[in-house]
Design an enzyme around this catalytic site. Sequence first.
Site, mmCIF file in Angstrom:
data_model
loop_
_atom_site.group_PDB
_atom_site.id
_atom_site.type_symbol
_atom_site.label_atom_id
_atom_site.label_comp_id
_atom_site.label_asym_id
_atom_site.label_seq_id
_atom_site.Cartn_x
_atom_site.Cartn_y
_atom_site.Cartn_z
ATOM 1 N N SER A 58 0.803 -1.227 0.000
ATOM 2 C CA SER A 58 0.000 0.000 0.000
ATOM 3 C C SER A 58 0.839 1.283 0.000
ATOM 4 O O SER A 58 0.459 2.260 -0.669
ATOM 5 C CB SER A 58 -0.990 0.005 1.170
ATOM 6 O OG SER A 58 -0.323 0.018 2.410
ATOM 7 N N TRP A 79 -1.035 -4.054 -23.035
ATOM 8 C CA TRP A 79 -0.825 -3.105 -21.942
ATOM 9 C C TRP A 79 -2.145 -2.783 -21.249
ATOM 10 O O TRP A 79 -2.215 -2.625 -20.034
ATOM 11 C CB TRP A 79 -0.213 -1.837 -22.524
ATOM 12 C CG TRP A 79 0.642 -1.013 -21.626
ATOM 13 C CD1 TRP A 79 0.394 -0.668 -20.320
ATOM 14 C CD2 TRP A 79 1.889 -0.403 -21.971
ATOM 15 N NE1 TRP A 79 1.387 0.128 -19.838
ATOM 16 C CE2 TRP A 79 2.329 0.306 -20.840
ATOM 17 C CE3 TRP A 79 2.656 -0.361 -23.129
ATOM 18 C CZ2 TRP A 79 3.523 1.049 -20.836
ATOM 19 C CZ3 TRP A 79 3.829 0.372 -23.124
ATOM 20 C CH2 TRP A 79 4.254 1.052 -21.996
ATOM 21 N N HIS A 88 -6.470 -0.841 -8.471
ATOM 22 C CA HIS A 88 -6.084 0.494 -8.020
ATOM 23 C C HIS A 88 -6.991 1.497 -8.733
ATOM 24 O O HIS A 88 -6.837 1.753 -9.912
ATOM 25 C CB HIS A 88 -4.616 0.787 -8.355
ATOM 26 C CG HIS A 88 -3.700 -0.347 -7.999
ATOM 27 N ND1 HIS A 88 -3.807 -1.038 -6.820
ATOM 28 C CD2 HIS A 88 -2.672 -0.916 -8.676
ATOM 29 C CE1 HIS A 88 -2.865 -1.971 -6.767
ATOM 30 N NE2 HIS A 88 -2.194 -1.931 -7.889
ATOM 31 N N GLU A 95 -6.724 7.368 -24.671
ATOM 32 C CA GLU A 95 -6.092 7.019 -25.942
ATOM 33 C C GLU A 95 -6.626 7.876 -27.073
ATOM 34 O O GLU A 95 -7.812 8.224 -27.113
ATOM 35 C CB GLU A 95 -6.371 5.538 -26.230
ATOM 36 C CG GLU A 95 -5.679 4.990 -27.453
ATOM 37 C CD GLU A 95 -5.947 3.497 -27.612
ATOM 38 O OE1 GLU A 95 -6.256 3.064 -28.741
ATOM 39 O OE2 GLU A 95 -5.843 2.760 -26.596
ATOM 40 N N ARG A 167 -11.784 4.400 -40.821
ATOM 41 C CA ARG A 167 -10.654 3.726 -40.168
ATOM 42 C C ARG A 167 -10.725 2.201 -40.294
ATOM 43 O O ARG A 167 -9.736 1.516 -40.060
ATOM 44 C CB ARG A 167 -10.591 4.119 -38.687
ATOM 45 C CG ARG A 167 -11.824 3.721 -37.904
ATOM 46 C CD ARG A 167 -11.761 4.188 -36.466
ATOM 47 N NE ARG A 167 -13.033 3.947 -35.782
ATOM 48 C CZ ARG A 167 -13.211 4.076 -34.470
ATOM 49 N NH1 ARG A 167 -12.213 4.440 -33.703
ATOM 50 N NH2 ARG A 167 -14.405 3.855 -33.932
ATOM 51 N N LEU A 185 3.011 3.777 -8.377
ATOM 52 C CA LEU A 185 4.318 3.134 -8.469
ATOM 53 C C LEU A 185 4.173 1.616 -8.421
ATOM 54 O O LEU A 185 4.859 0.896 -9.152
ATOM 55 C CB LEU A 185 5.203 3.627 -7.324
ATOM 56 C CG LEU A 185 6.604 3.044 -7.213
ATOM 57 C CD1 LEU A 185 7.397 3.272 -8.489
ATOM 58 C CD2 LEU A 185 7.330 3.649 -6.013
ATOM 59 N N HIS A 190 4.134 -3.733 -11.193
ATOM 60 C CA HIS A 190 3.383 -4.941 -11.561
ATOM 61 C C HIS A 190 3.495 -5.178 -13.065
ATOM 62 O O HIS A 190 3.745 -6.309 -13.516
ATOM 63 C CB HIS A 190 1.917 -4.779 -11.156
ATOM 64 C CG HIS A 190 1.047 -5.920 -11.584
ATOM 65 N ND1 HIS A 190 1.293 -7.223 -11.228
ATOM 66 C CD2 HIS A 190 -0.074 -5.950 -12.373
ATOM 67 C CE1 HIS A 190 0.362 -8.013 -11.763
ATOM 68 N NE2 HIS A 190 -0.465 -7.262 -12.464
ATOM 69 N N ARG A 195 6.115 -7.891 -17.880
ATOM 70 C CA ARG A 195 6.480 -7.600 -19.266
ATOM 71 C C ARG A 195 7.980 -7.493 -19.508
ATOM 72 O O ARG A 195 8.400 -7.339 -20.661
ATOM 73 C CB ARG A 195 5.762 -6.326 -19.736
ATOM 74 C CG ARG A 195 4.252 -6.512 -19.799
ATOM 75 C CD ARG A 195 3.882 -7.673 -20.708
ATOM 76 N NE ARG A 195 2.556 -8.208 -20.437
ATOM 77 C CZ ARG A 195 2.022 -9.251 -21.045
ATOM 78 N NH1 ARG A 195 2.703 -9.913 -21.953
ATOM 79 N NH2 ARG A 195 0.820 -9.678 -20.722
#
Length: 228
Positions: A58, A79, A88, A95, A167, A185, A190, A195
């Site tokens: 935490s 991602w 969280h 985006e 598109r 953070l 994580h 990754r």
Amino acid sequence: MLNKIDVLDKGYVRLVDVMGSDLTVVNAAKASYAKESKELTEKDIKLIKFLAREDHTSPFRHAFLQFEVYAPLMVARQWWKYIVGSDHTMDAWNESSRRYITEEPNFHVPAFNEWRSKPENSKQGSGDIVKFELGEEATYRLFKTIEDAESNYEWAIEKGICAEQARLFLPAYGMYVRWYWSTSLQGVCHFLNQRLEHDAQKEIQQYAKAVIELAKERFPVSIDELNK
């Protein structure tokens, strides 16, 4: 201080904003005892190491980082699950959308010597680099696909078809998209822990390496301890 790293052929990761430091983590942990440090000491570093080792996470959620990322859609969608699956509540993702913008599309095109073979003992991931002749043919075919798609996209826009439907002519997975990613953070670490692994897709590994390099300048102790 470094705040932008180029990735792949046209992509990048940029550190836009930061809230906090290693000291933020320390003081969040010390709040239980109504104590506070004014500067990071060796004792505080030991505290961060203890928190990370014992999985007391935490305090690491009181520091935040905001990144701008420009990456192929296949990277973005991997991602994205770190937002969908996050507990969280302060994580955020915004985006760029081709419903609203018609900027010139960019696409990731592997070079001749960057195409990888399928793995021998797995249904996902990749193996060794394919022979040059095959890589050359793959790059040529991808360039041709993109050229045809862009021509159809431009035709649709010129004829007055709305951007959100035009598109559909664009190849999806290799097309670059841009987004802002804001997370704690702990959320960053994580993402990095998964990754940066050897079995992660090579392209997203390269983005993770950029993220850790940018984050480590601001949180050198915490990043080291949470990514062992």
